[in-house]
Scaffold this active site. Sequence first.
Site, PDB file in Angstrom:
ATOM      1  CG  ASP A   1      34.015  -2.501  71.435  1.00 62.09           C
ATOM      2  OD1 ASP A   1      33.973  -2.978  72.580  1.00 62.09           O
ATOM      3  OD2 ASP A   1      34.877  -2.825  70.589  1.00 62.09           O
TER       4      ASP A   1
ATOM      5  CG  ASP B   1      38.023  -1.332  75.943  1.00 64.62           C
ATOM      6  OD1 ASP B   1      36.975  -1.767  76.466  1.00 64.62           O
ATOM      7  OD2 ASP B   1      38.976  -2.064  75.599  1.00 64.62           O
TER       8      ASP B   1
HETATM    9  C1  IPM Z   1      32.624  -5.619  75.006  1.00 67.66           C
HETATM   10  C2  IPM Z   1      33.542  -6.613  74.369  1.00 67.66           C
HETATM   11  C3  IPM Z   1      32.770  -7.348  73.286  1.00 67.66           C
HETATM   12  C4  IPM Z   1      32.333  -6.333  72.241  1.00 67.66           C
HETATM   13  C5  IPM Z   1      33.537  -8.504  72.619  1.00 67.66           C
HETATM   14  C6  IPM Z   1      34.075  -9.485  73.648  1.00 67.66           C
HETATM   15  C7  IPM Z   1      32.702  -9.201  71.585  1.00 67.66           C
HETATM   16  O1  IPM Z   1      34.679  -6.005  73.862  1.00 67.66           O
HETATM   17  O2  IPM Z   1      31.621  -6.030  75.619  1.00 67.66           O
HETATM   18  O3  IPM Z   1      32.896  -4.419  74.910  1.00 67.66           O
HETATM   19  O4  IPM Z   1      33.102  -6.020  71.315  1.00 67.66           O
HETATM   20  O5  IPM Z   1      31.222  -5.849  72.344  1.00 67.66           O
HETATM   21 MN    MN Z   2      34.758  -3.858  74.197  1.00 64.76          MN
END
Ligand code: IPM
Ligand code: MN
Length: 353
Positions: free
Chosen positions: A243, A247
Amino acid sequence: MDFKIAVLPGDGIGPEISVQGVDVMSAVCEKFGHNVEYRYSLCGADAIDKVGDPFPEATYQDCLWADAVLFSAVGDPKFDNDPSAKVRPEQGLLAMRKKLGLYANIRPVETFECLLHMSPLRREVVEGADFVCIRELTGGMYFGEKLEGTERAFDTNAYTRAEVERILHVAYSYARRRRKHITVVDKANVLASSRLWRHVAKEIAPQYPDVETDYMYVDNAAMRMIQDPRFFDVMVTENTFGDILTDEGSVISGSMGLLPSASTGEKTPVFEPIHGSWPQAKGKNIANPLAQILSVAMLFEYFDLTEEGNLIRRAVNAALDANVRTPEIQVPGGDTYGTREVGRWIVNWIREN
Ligand code: IPM
Ligand code: MN
């Protein structure tokens, strides 16, 4: 092929970009002689407002009916500012992942030559970066045992051998189709769960002698990704690390509005943009539809329809080259194109090429 597609537009800019994804899907199907049938279903805040559940049973049934799910985005600020809210849109996403057994989340990080100047990293660092993060999506802290007290709280980072094995096999199958280099990202110097990952990975690696396997601690991987992103080809990691790292990866290319993803596993696969629901832009016709449109390319490629996928990728590149771009990536002095206009231009290009 006959396609049955569940369309889940969700919240914020979701419905607007969803339309563009569907139109591109239809145009490609028409061109290649595929039949396609859509079912539209509720999810996220929209579903909470309408039926009180962010991933209703009817939506789940539509997903099971479908060959693939075209998902857009969920999330609404009215829930973010209310920590006591009993249901949240994000729970719908987690329920969908769990119920469809979507254990493998595939997030490619690619750069677009004409957008390199928009990356926060220097051109010479990012140019040619092209890797894919395979994030485990149904295990780890997201789904492990939890305690939520006011004096003490925990989330358990639990993994089983079977969960680690299956995601590694997915990652190796990607590596084989790419540059044959895998980086297993963990925190095996501290975490027991990571030591299981590394143990299992060391067992599996010899089954793929044509692939080079590296092991890297997650903190080091976070650094390496911005210092030398070209180092990576396929990165595989657990849910929480994935996660965070994806990002980080999404900004390398300069715009989050360009990156698609796929989630695959036991039941129907889901294709969606990496970005979120951008509530402030809702209804303004300014959101970039390219990530959604590229998700449709990933959908075709999942079914081994590479020509179809490739046509979409070429159409997207043609739009970028022609400066048919939404405001956040438009060149200075360039014309303004909205979500709909970019989508329409791409659909026309597909029809004509
Ligand atoms: C992602 C998002 C989700 C996650 C959230 C919205 C629950 O950040 O798809 O990366 O943490 O997996
Ligand atoms: Mn995410």
